[in-house]
Design a protein around this motif. Structure first.
Motif, PDB file in Angstrom:
ATOM      1  N   GLU A  14       0.828  -1.204   0.000  1.00 50.79           N
ATOM      2  CA  GLU A  14       0.000   0.000   0.000  1.00 50.79           C
ATOM      3  C   GLU A  14       0.867   1.261   0.000  1.00 50.79           C
ATOM      4  OE1 GLU A  14      -3.317   2.567   0.126  1.00 50.79           O
ATOM      5  OE2 GLU A  14      -3.168   0.432  -0.361  1.00 50.79           O
ATOM      6  N   LEU A  15       1.914   1.282   0.831  1.00 46.42           N
ATOM      7  CA  LEU A  15       2.742   2.481   0.957  1.00 46.42           C
ATOM      8  C   LEU A  15       3.947   2.485   0.015  1.00 46.42           C
ATOM      9  CD1 LEU A  15       2.795   2.870   4.861  1.00 46.42           C
ATOM     10  CD2 LEU A  15       1.117   3.756   3.216  1.00 46.42           C
ATOM     11  N   GLY A  16       4.243   1.325  -0.572  1.00 43.17           N
ATOM     12  CA  GLY A  16       5.340   1.269  -1.528  1.00 43.17           C
ATOM     13  C   GLY A  16       6.720   1.120  -0.919  1.00 43.17           C
ATOM     14  N   TRP A  17       6.800   0.676   0.343  1.00 42.21           N
ATOM     15  CA  TRP A  17       8.097   0.464   0.977  1.00 42.21           C
ATOM     16  C   TRP A  17       8.758  -0.791   0.398  1.00 42.21           C
ATOM     17  CZ3 TRP A  17       7.376   1.231   7.009  1.00 42.21           C
ATOM     18  CH2 TRP A  17       6.911   2.535   7.247  1.00 42.21           C
ATOM     19  N   THR A  18      10.074  -0.906   0.575  1.00 44.80           N
ATOM     20  CA  THR A  18      10.768  -2.159   0.276  1.00 44.80           C
ATOM     21  C   THR A  18      10.803  -2.998   1.552  1.00 44.80           C
ATOM     22  OG1 THR A  18      12.943  -1.301   0.894  1.00 44.80           O
ATOM     23  CG2 THR A  18      12.243  -0.984  -1.405  1.00 44.80           C
ATOM     24  N   ASN A  19      11.116  -4.292   1.409  1.00 44.09           N
ATOM     25  CA  ASN A  19      11.183  -5.122   2.618  1.00 44.09           C
ATOM     26  C   ASN A  19      12.331  -4.690   3.528  1.00 44.09           C
ATOM     27  OD1 ASN A  19      13.133  -6.115   0.822  1.00 44.09           O
ATOM     28  ND2 ASN A  19      12.982  -8.211   1.591  1.00 44.09           N
ATOM     29  N   SER A  20      13.421  -4.165   2.940  1.00 43.13           N
ATOM     30  CA  SER A  20      14.537  -3.658   3.751  1.00 43.13           C
ATOM     31  C   SER A  20      14.113  -2.428   4.547  1.00 43.13           C
ATOM     32  CB  SER A  20      15.729  -3.304   2.858  1.00 43.13           C
ATOM     33  OG  SER A  20      16.240  -4.443   2.238  1.00 43.13           O
ATOM     34  N   PHE A  21      13.378  -1.538   3.892  1.00 43.34           N
ATOM     35  CA  PHE A  21      12.931  -0.319   4.570  1.00 43.34           C
ATOM     36  C   PHE A  21      11.977  -0.669   5.715  1.00 43.34           C
ATOM     37  CE2 PHE A  21      10.425   3.690   4.824  1.00 43.34           C
ATOM     38  CZ  PHE A  21      11.481   4.552   5.102  1.00 43.34           C
ATOM     39  N   PHE A  22      11.067  -1.617   5.437  1.00 45.91           N
ATOM     40  CA  PHE A  22      10.138  -2.048   6.488  1.00 45.91           C
ATOM     41  C   PHE A  22      10.895  -2.652   7.669  1.00 45.91           C
ATOM     42  CE2 PHE A  22       8.058  -5.779   8.386  1.00 45.91           C
ATOM     43  CZ  PHE A  22       7.029  -5.149   9.068  1.00 45.91           C
ATOM     44  N   SER A  23      11.871  -3.522   7.381  1.00 41.85           N
ATOM     45  CA  SER A  23      12.603  -4.178   8.477  1.00 41.85           C
ATOM     46  C   SER A  23      13.374  -3.159   9.304  1.00 41.85           C
ATOM     47  CB  SER A  23      13.551  -5.247   7.929  1.00 41.85           C
ATOM     48  OG  SER A  23      14.609  -4.670   7.205  1.00 41.85           O
ATOM     49  N   ASN A  24      13.924  -2.118   8.641  1.00 42.84           N
ATOM     50  CA  ASN A  24      14.655  -1.079   9.377  1.00 42.84           C
ATOM     51  C   ASN A  24      13.723  -0.305  10.309  1.00 42.84           C
ATOM     52  OD1 ASN A  24      17.077  -1.695   8.141  1.00 42.84           O
ATOM     53  ND2 ASN A  24      16.824  -0.205   6.506  1.00 42.84           N
ATOM     54  N   VAL A  25      12.569   0.116   9.777  1.00 48.14           N
ATOM     55  CA  VAL A  25      11.608   0.871  10.580  1.00 48.14           C
ATOM     56  C   VAL A  25      11.079   0.014  11.731  1.00 48.14           C
ATOM     57  CG1 VAL A  25       9.329   1.976  10.576  1.00 48.14           C
ATOM     58  CG2 VAL A  25      10.923   2.389   8.689  1.00 48.14           C
ATOM     59  N   PHE A  26      10.690  -1.217  11.411  1.00 48.07           N
ATOM     60  CA  PHE A  26      10.147  -2.115  12.426  1.00 48.07           C
ATOM     61  C   PHE A  26      11.170  -2.380  13.524  1.00 48.07           C
ATOM     62  CE2 PHE A  26       9.513  -6.288  14.265  1.00 48.07           C
ATOM     63  CZ  PHE A  26       8.155  -6.308  14.544  1.00 48.07           C
ATOM     64  N   SER A  27      12.400  -2.665  13.122  1.00 48.40           N
ATOM     65  CA  SER A  27      13.440  -3.009  14.097  1.00 48.40           C
ATOM     66  C   SER A  27      13.733  -1.848  15.030  1.00 48.40           C
ATOM     67  CB  SER A  27      14.719  -3.438  13.373  1.00 48.40           C
ATOM     68  OG  SER A  27      14.492  -4.584  12.598  1.00 48.40           O
ATOM     69  N   ILE A  28      13.909  -0.662  14.469  1.00 46.21           N
ATOM     70  CA  ILE A  28      14.242   0.501  15.294  1.00 46.21           C
ATOM     71  C   ILE A  28      13.118   0.820  16.273  1.00 46.21           C
ATOM     72  CG2 ILE A  28      14.675   2.996  15.251  1.00 46.21           C
ATOM     73  CD1 ILE A  28      16.079   2.496  12.510  1.00 46.21           C
TER      74      ILE A  28
END
Length: 454
Positions: free
Chosen positions: A277-291
């Protein structure tokens, strides 16, 4: 000098029952071991699948299947209460067995050929990771109930849940990077090394002084373990029924299943929503989620248990649930702001901080409701119901997204914590504790009051 040595042994000894520091370190390590495979299977892999165009229905089916074994915990717990190598402790042998199975199954999922086009095999391998993860979780929780004094339970749960959150976040971050740069098999196999390393903790530390480290080493059964160990299936289930049928316990059962639905829905929703929906990559999602989850985990470790101890369980549970309702509903209503990464960051940070705090309060409440005679099985019943709700919530997301917009899905989810907030007002911890303490153990041959050394 002798006195100083005695103090040092007491402070840093190998027996979990004898000192708090050993307990905090060991249980935190074991919860990190739970978090590593969970971060990969429940977050990194769904994000990777979403990144590669898999539908919400396919991803929800995968998460639903791997969530099923966590509902088996109620079958596993009585087995652990009934049988053990008592000379090694009541639950430690099972912790070691579960950890070993977790390592092996974690290696097996890395051998799945072409996992993107072989979702059935991926589900099967993920199922066994969850099975042994649940096995290790039941044994760890049972050991915690046995050796952690009541006045340290909230604090210990804060450290344990914080450690698990950090394990999930770190494995998601590292796992996603490894998948993107080295491939699925190498990523999964590499992370199994960390899980194997943590196995040294339950091997080295004992439940109580004088017990065996391994079956072939010297040692003997602890008198405390011998007193507490149940030797009758009839007594286990009769005692469990006796305490679970109490009003506060029944209400809590419904409440934890209900909030489990929210956990499953949000955990499955976020990687799909953010990527597709937002167009993130899986790397970007993992970075945001992890932090964001690491921040929530640290806050939970240092103040989550303290807040529950200071303000009380019902008050803090109610506050967390009302805040969750508000945050989810407001975010779902502000779809025009979803294009702002700052808004999405704020939501994920708020949700997972409250999630960590809520889990600490739920765990401390579950331990408080337990009767020592069947504490492991009773505690596991509560957790199994929560995990049933989580698996059901994960499976529900595909149906909800197929029939409703993202805005409507968020608003539907927001109703769930509000339901639990209403239900828990019917719980009276003080009255429940008085009733449990008044229970007379009918057969002293099969069970006896627990003795815990601190």
């Amino acid at each position: 000098m002798a006195k100083e040595t005695t103090i040092r042994k007491k402070r840093f000894g190998r027996a979990l029952a004898d000192n708090a520091l050993t307990r905090y370190i060991t249980f935190s390590a074991l919860y990190i071991a739970q978090g590593i495979p969970e971060g990969i299977t429940f977050f990194a892999i769904p994000a990777w699948l979403a990144m590669n165009g898999k539908s919400a229905m396919e991803i929800a089916a995968y998460v639903g299947v791997i969530g099923i074994p966590w509902s088996f915990k109620i079958i596993i717990a009585p087995l652990m209460d009934r049988f053990t190598l008592l000379a090694m402790g009541r639950k430690r042998p099972w912790v070691i067995f579960g950890q070993l199975g977790l390592i092996i199954s974690f290696l097996i999922i890395g051998l799945v050929p072409d996992p993107l086009n072989n979702l059935s095999a991926l589900m099967a391998a993920g199922f066994f990771i969850s099975f042994f993860g649940a096995f290790q979780d039941v044994a760890t929780d049972g050991m915690a109930v046995d050796v952690i004094p009541e006045n340290q339970q909230a604090r210990a749960n804060g450290l344990m849940w914080g450690a698990k959150t950090i394990g999930i976040s770190a494995s998601l971050l590292v796992g996603t990077w490894l998948i993107n740069n080295f491939g699925f098999s190498i990523a999964i196999s590499s992370l199994s090394i960390a899980v194997a390393t943590i196995m040294l903790f339950p091997i080295y530390f004992k439940e109580r002084p004088g017990e065996k480290t391994m079956p072939w080493t010297s040692g003997k059964v602890s008198p405390d373990s011998k007193q507490t160990q149940l030797r009758s299936w009839r007594h286990i289930f009769k005692s469990l029924y006796k305490v679970v049928r109490l009003k506060s316990s029944l209400v809590f059962c419904i409440g934890v299943f209900t909030v489990g639905l929210m956990f499953g829905l949000i955990d499955t929703l976020l990687p799909i929503f953010s990527i597709q929906e937002l167009g993130w990559t899986n790397s970007f999602f993992s970075n945001v989620f992890s932090i964001t989850t690491v921040v929530g985990g640290f806050l939970g470790m240092f103040i989550g248990g303290y807040l529950v101890d200071y303000f009380g369980k019902i008050k803090m549970l109610s506050l967390y649930l009302v805040f969750l309702t508000a945050f989810i509903a407001v975010f779902g209503s502000l779809s025009n702001l979803w294009s702002s990464n700052l808004v999405v960051y704020a939501f994920i940070l708020s949700y997972y901080t409250l999630y960590t705090f809520l889990c600490i309060a739920v765990f401390a409440s579950a331990m408080h409701l337990c009767w020592k005679t069947v504490a492991a099985t009773q505690f596991t019943l509560y957790m199994a119901l929560s995990n049933m709700g989580r698996a059901a919530g994960s499976a529900m997301l595909g149906v909800l997204k197929t029939n409703f917009s993202w805005e409507s899905v968020f608003l539907i989810i927001a109703i769930i914590p509000l339901i639990m907030a209403i239900l828990i007002q019917l719980i009276n911890f003080k009255k429940h504790r008085i009733t449990v303490d008044s229970f007379v153990i009918l057969n002293q041959k099969f069970a006896a009051p627990q003795v815990i050394k601190d």
